[in-house]
Structure formats: C-alpha cells, structure tokens
Write an enzyme that holds these catalytic residues in place. Structure first.
Site, PDB file in Angstrom:
ATOM      1  N   VAL A 100       4.574  14.630   6.802  1.00 22.22           N
ATOM      2  CA  VAL A 100       5.441  13.450   6.664  1.00 22.22           C
ATOM      3  C   VAL A 100       5.154  12.726   5.342  1.00 22.22           C
ATOM      4  CG1 VAL A 100       6.173  11.271   7.746  1.00 22.22           C
ATOM      5  CG2 VAL A 100       5.491  13.181   9.194  1.00 22.22           C
ATOM      6  N   HIS A 154      13.785  15.419  -0.385  1.00 21.49           N
ATOM      7  CA  HIS A 154      13.778  14.072   0.202  1.00 21.49           C
ATOM      8  C   HIS A 154      13.650  13.062  -0.934  1.00 21.49           C
ATOM      9  CE1 HIS A 154      13.158  10.927   3.083  1.00 21.49           C
ATOM     10  NE2 HIS A 154      11.899  10.728   2.763  1.00 21.49           N
ATOM     11  N   ASN A 202       1.123   3.022   9.843  1.00 19.54           N
ATOM     12  CA  ASN A 202       2.420   2.680  10.458  1.00 19.54           C
ATOM     13  C   ASN A 202       3.128   3.899  11.045  1.00 19.54           C
ATOM     14  OD1 ASN A 202       2.295  -0.064  10.065  1.00 19.54           O
ATOM     15  ND2 ASN A 202       3.403  -0.024   8.118  1.00 19.54           N
ATOM     16  N   VAL A 203       3.280   4.956  10.237  1.00 21.70           N
ATOM     17  CA  VAL A 203       4.012   6.130  10.740  1.00 21.70           C
ATOM     18  C   VAL A 203       3.184   6.852  11.805  1.00 21.70           C
ATOM     19  CG1 VAL A 203       5.106   8.332  10.171  1.00 21.70           C
ATOM     20  CG2 VAL A 203       5.271   6.442   8.562  1.00 21.70           C
ATOM     21  N   GLY A 204       1.878   7.015  11.540  1.00 15.27           N
ATOM     22  CA  GLY A 204       1.026   7.783  12.455  1.00 15.27           C
ATOM     23  C   GLY A 204       0.946   7.157  13.840  1.00 15.27           C
ATOM     24  N   ASN A 252      -1.545  11.394  -3.140  1.00 11.32           N
ATOM     25  CA  ASN A 252      -1.238  12.040  -1.859  1.00 11.32           C
ATOM     26  C   ASN A 252      -1.512  13.544  -1.873  1.00 11.32           C
ATOM     27  OD1 ASN A 252      -0.731   9.583  -0.804  1.00 11.32           O
ATOM     28  ND2 ASN A 252       1.476   9.823  -0.567  1.00 11.32           N
ATOM     29  N   ARG A 309       4.976   4.060  -0.311  1.00  9.51           N
ATOM     30  CA  ARG A 309       5.360   3.335  -1.524  1.00  9.51           C
ATOM     31  C   ARG A 309       5.557   1.855  -1.227  1.00  9.51           C
ATOM     32  NH1 ARG A 309      11.511   5.068  -2.815  1.00  9.51           N
ATOM     33  NH2 ARG A 309      12.172   5.438  -0.684  1.00  9.51           N
ATOM     34  N   GLY A 363      -3.720  10.236   9.964  1.00 13.02           N
ATOM     35  CA  GLY A 363      -3.222   8.942   9.481  1.00 13.02           C
ATOM     36  C   GLY A 363      -2.810   8.104  10.679  1.00 13.02           C
TER      37      GLY A 363
HETATM   38  P1  NAD Z   1       0.082   3.616   6.058  1.00  8.43           P
HETATM   39  O1  NAD Z   1      -0.644   3.128   4.839  1.00  8.43           O
HETATM   40  O2  NAD Z   1       0.483   2.618   7.085  1.00  8.43           O
HETATM   41  O3  NAD Z   1      -0.799   4.746   6.774  1.00  8.43           O
HETATM   42  C1  NAD Z   1      -1.407   5.784   6.084  1.00  8.43           C
HETATM   43  C2  NAD Z   1      -2.761   6.012   6.735  1.00  8.43           C
HETATM   44  O4  NAD Z   1      -3.352   7.190   6.189  1.00  8.43           O
HETATM   45  C3  NAD Z   1      -3.755   4.869   6.463  1.00  8.43           C
HETATM   46  O5  NAD Z   1      -4.213   4.318   7.691  1.00  8.43           O
HETATM   47  C4  NAD Z   1      -4.886   5.541   5.700  1.00  8.43           C
HETATM   48  O6  NAD Z   1      -6.166   5.005   5.967  1.00  8.43           O
HETATM   49  C5  NAD Z   1      -4.756   6.970   6.179  1.00  8.43           C
HETATM   50  N1  NAD Z   1      -5.427   7.935   5.311  1.00  8.43           N
HETATM   51  C6  NAD Z   1      -5.512   7.946   3.960  1.00  8.43           C
HETATM   52  N2  NAD Z   1      -6.252   8.997   3.552  1.00  8.43           N
HETATM   53  C7  NAD Z   1      -6.650   9.659   4.651  1.00  8.43           C
HETATM   54  C8  NAD Z   1      -7.424  10.821   4.889  1.00  8.43           C
HETATM   55  N3  NAD Z   1      -7.954  11.516   3.870  1.00  8.43           N
HETATM   56  N4  NAD Z   1      -7.624  11.197   6.156  1.00  8.43           N
HETATM   57  C9  NAD Z   1      -7.108  10.513   7.200  1.00  8.43           C
HETATM   58  N5  NAD Z   1      -6.360   9.398   7.038  1.00  8.43           N
HETATM   59  C10 NAD Z   1      -6.139   8.982   5.785  1.00  8.43           C
HETATM   60  O7  NAD Z   1       1.357   4.414   5.517  1.00  8.43           O
HETATM   61  P2  NAD Z   1       2.643   4.834   6.394  1.00  8.43           P
HETATM   62  O8  NAD Z   1       3.695   3.800   6.260  1.00  8.43           O
HETATM   63  O9  NAD Z   1       2.198   5.268   7.724  1.00  8.43           O
HETATM   64  O10 NAD Z   1       3.156   6.103   5.547  1.00  8.43           O
HETATM   65  C11 NAD Z   1       2.395   7.299   5.545  1.00  8.43           C
HETATM   66  C12 NAD Z   1       3.019   8.333   4.602  1.00  8.43           C
HETATM   67  O11 NAD Z   1       4.282   8.759   5.129  1.00  8.43           O
HETATM   68  C13 NAD Z   1       3.311   7.828   3.196  1.00  8.43           C
HETATM   69  O12 NAD Z   1       3.005   8.827   2.240  1.00  8.43           O
HETATM   70  C14 NAD Z   1       4.801   7.557   3.220  1.00  8.43           C
HETATM   71  O13 NAD Z   1       5.379   7.613   1.931  1.00  8.43           O
HETATM   72  C15 NAD Z   1       5.261   8.683   4.099  1.00  8.43           C
HETATM   73  N6  NAD Z   1       6.584   8.508   4.709  1.00  8.43           N
HETATM   74  C16 NAD Z   1       7.389   9.601   4.720  1.00  8.43           C
HETATM   75  C17 NAD Z   1       8.637   9.537   5.309  1.00  8.43           C
HETATM   76  C18 NAD Z   1       9.511  10.770   5.335  1.00  8.43           C
HETATM   77  O14 NAD Z   1      10.694  10.672   5.593  1.00  8.43           O
HETATM   78  N7  NAD Z   1       8.972  11.951   5.125  1.00  8.43           N
HETATM   79  C19 NAD Z   1       9.072   8.327   5.851  1.00  8.43           C
HETATM   80  C20 NAD Z   1       8.214   7.236   5.852  1.00  8.43           C
HETATM   81  C21 NAD Z   1       6.953   7.341   5.275  1.00  8.43           C
END
Ligand code: NAD
Length: 310
Positions: free
Chosen positions: A119, A176, A13-15, A96, A83, A10
């Site tokens: 994550v 969480h 944003n987080v990745g 997910n 979300r 991914g």
């Molecule tokens: P985002 O939409 O900015 O990024 C997610 C990325 O995953 C996208 O670029 C998408 O193309 C990619 N993706 C989707 N399916 C895929 C696959 N099969 N293989 C490879 N890449 C794939 O979202 P984000 O803001 O980065 O959030 C990512 C996740 O982290 C979400 O599920 C969010 O809820 C979670 N999150 C968790 C926490 C925590 O505390 N654990 C905190 C923040 C976000």
C-alpha cells in the site's frame, strides 16, 4: 482450513484501519507490526476490546517483533511515510524504498509462502521493491491502488447520477499517480457504458477529480486518506483468502500483457486463491493506449530511480 493469519506492517492510519475493517469481516487473525514501541501493541489492544462489542472472533496482536508474524498467509505493507501538504507521492521514493525493502525482507523470511499486498507510496515502485526483495513469483506480489482509485471514480459517478455503487463496474489502469487512466468506455452503470450516460466534459471533470482524489484529501486534512485505502486493501486480501475470483483493478506484474514488458502497473486482474490469477486484456483504442503508455512510462522512470537505491 485453519484460521488465516494476516500481517499488517505499519500500525499508522492505513494499517490500523485495515486491521479494523479486516476483523469486521472476520478475515482472520491479525498481527500489527510497527517500529514505534507500543504503537502496534496499543492499537491491537484497543481493537481487541472492540471485539466484544462488534462480536468478531479474530485475535489481534501488536508487536515490533517479526517473529510474531511467522506463517502469515498475507502481508499488507502500509509501513511508509505518507505525503503531507505540498508533497507528491514521488517525493516519498527514497525513504519508503528503504522501509519497504527492510519490511519485505522480514516478511519473506518469516512467511515465505505468503502473498504481499503493498500500500505504501509511490505505489507501483514500492511493489517493485517488494517483488525484488522477496523474490516471490509475480502472481504473489501486488499493489493496492486501483481499488481505491476505482472507488473514488465510482463515488463521484454515483454522486452525479444518483445511482448505486452496487450497479457500477469501474475499470481503471496505469500507475497510481496523476496520470492514472480511468476508462469510461469500460466503466458501466447498470451494464450501460458511462460514455452513454454522461456528456464528455462531465466525465472529464470526474476523471480529473479522481486523478487528484488523493491530494484533495491531503489538502483538507493535512495528511493522506486512510478509510478508503484500507477498505481497498481488505477487499484484495478477502478476494485472495476467500478465493473470490473477482475482477478488480490492481497493480500487478505485466510481461507481455498490454506490451508492458516486465513491470508492475495497474491493470484489471482476477484475484483468487492463486493471487493474481489472470490479467484481463481489454481492447484499448488509440487514445486509451496512449494514455496507458504514458502512465507506464512514468512508472518505468520511478523504477529506474528505485533500482539505484536497492
Ligand atoms: P502513517 O504515518 O499513519 O503510518 C505509517 C506507519 O508505518 C507509522 O506508524 C510508522 O511508524 C510505520 N513504519 C515506518 N517504518 C516502519 C518499519 N520499518 N517497520 C514497521 N513500521 C514502520 O501513514 P499512513 O497514512 O498509514 O500511510 C502509510 C503509507 O500508505 C504511506 O506511504 C502512504 O503514502 C500510503 N498510502 C497509499 C495509498 C494507496 O492508494 N496505495 C493510499 C493511502 C496511503
């Protein structure tokens, strides 16, 4: 010891932010993976070009091809829908589960000796998906939530008390979600329990704000947080790769510990080169135990839904 290799699934944003923070502490070479053509490559190129300015020496590659990830030491799974306004983390479950399952299968195929840090949300259920799909031992699969939730609680405490985050040790348990369990009796500021430093109603207000910390940001931005979550993921990866043996809250496999009975939930653990090396068992009082059990019940409900999907 050669250079470490970290795959981040991914490149959203987080990745991408995780990659940026990781190279800032020279954690190792990074492979960013995304399903969107060009996204991981583009982010990797941009990040690589920050190297000459920030003076880091890590190689950053972006790809849609999991072959690039072969032999990684750690896989950080951020791929998944975040979300949006009006959504709970649980609303992300079906989509997910599918994403985390497919990504974990690739991760396990190309990096069978890696550690997995999940994550993607809903966190505790997604860790279960990654563990089930990979078949890895319980100490090798974990989730990042406690680091973030503790950071939020700590930030609110320091803001209120005018204290330094360096002097705060925070303990938080459970899933969480809105029923996470910050533990003020075990949370200390300069070794003094928070319960000695703040009135109960003030602490309760901070706990409530911590529980709603994610949605507070979703309401402001329209999408979910990523700077602090990414910092949390890097802290965990760093603890493992540098064998730091630090105690922090993390979603980990608990069998007999706290009477959980074989689920992944947030507990204080020791993180080192063995992954989750130990689960720290605290003497919880009745109120704390009940809150934890309630939170674990919620995790169990989510896992039973996931079991029908995988
Ligand atoms: P985002 O939409 O900015 O990024 C997610 C990325 O995953 C996208 O670029 C998408 O193309 C990619 N993706 C989707 N399916 C895929 C696959 N099969 N293989 C490879 N890449 C794939 O979202 P984000 O803001 O980065 O959030 C990512 C996740 O982290 C979400 O599920 C969010 O809820 C979670 N999150 C968790 C926490 C925590 O505390 N654990 C905190 C923040 C976000």
């Amino acid at each position: 010891m050669g250079r470490r290799k970290i795959t981040i699934a991914g490149a959203g944003n987080v990745g991408a932010t995780t990659a940026h923070i990781a190279v800032g502490v020279e954690l190792g070479d990074i492979v960013l993976i995304d399903i969107i053509d060009g996204l991981a490559e583009g982010k990797a190129l941009d990040l690589s070009q920050a190297g000459p300015i920030q003076k880091f020496n890590c190689k950053i590659t972006g790809s849609t091809d999991w072959q690039e990830t072969a032999g990684s030491d750690i896989i950080i799974i951020t791929s998944g829908m975040p979300r949006k306004l009006g959504m709970s983390r649980d609303d992300l479950l079906a989509k997910n589960t599918e994403i985390v399952k497919s990504v974990t299968a690739q991760a396990a195929k190309y990096s069978p000796d890696s550690f997995i840090i999940v994550v993607a949300n809903p966190l505790d259920a997604m860790v279960y998906v990654a563990a089930k799909t990979s078949g890895f031992a319980g100490n090798k699969v974990m989730g990042m939530a406690g680091a973030l939730d503790c950071a939020r609680f700590t930030y609110f405490i320091t803001d209120q008390l005018g204290a330094s985050a360096e002097d705060v040790e925070c303990v938080l348990m459970g899933g969480h979600g809105d029923d996470m369990v910050p533990l003020p009796r075990f949370t200390t500021v300069s070794q003094v329990a928070l319960t000695e430093l703040m009135a109960k109603d003030k602490i309760d207000a901070l706990i409530e704000r911590t529980r709603k910390g994610g949605i507070e940001i979703v309401n402001l931005l329209g999408y979910s947080a990523y700077y602090a979550p990414a910092a949390g993921a890097v802290k965990m990866a760093e603890a493992i790769l540098k064998d730091k043996k630090i105690t922090m809250s993390c979603c980990a496999f608990c069998k007999d510990e706290y009477g959980v009975g074989g689920y992944f939930v947030g507990v204080p653990v020791v993180l080192g080169s063995g992954g989750v090396e130990k689960i720290v068992e605290l003497e919880l009082n009745k109120e704390e135990s009940e809150a934890f059990e309630q939170s674990v019940l919620h995790v169990k409900e989510l896992v039973s839904k996931v079991e029908k999907l995988i």
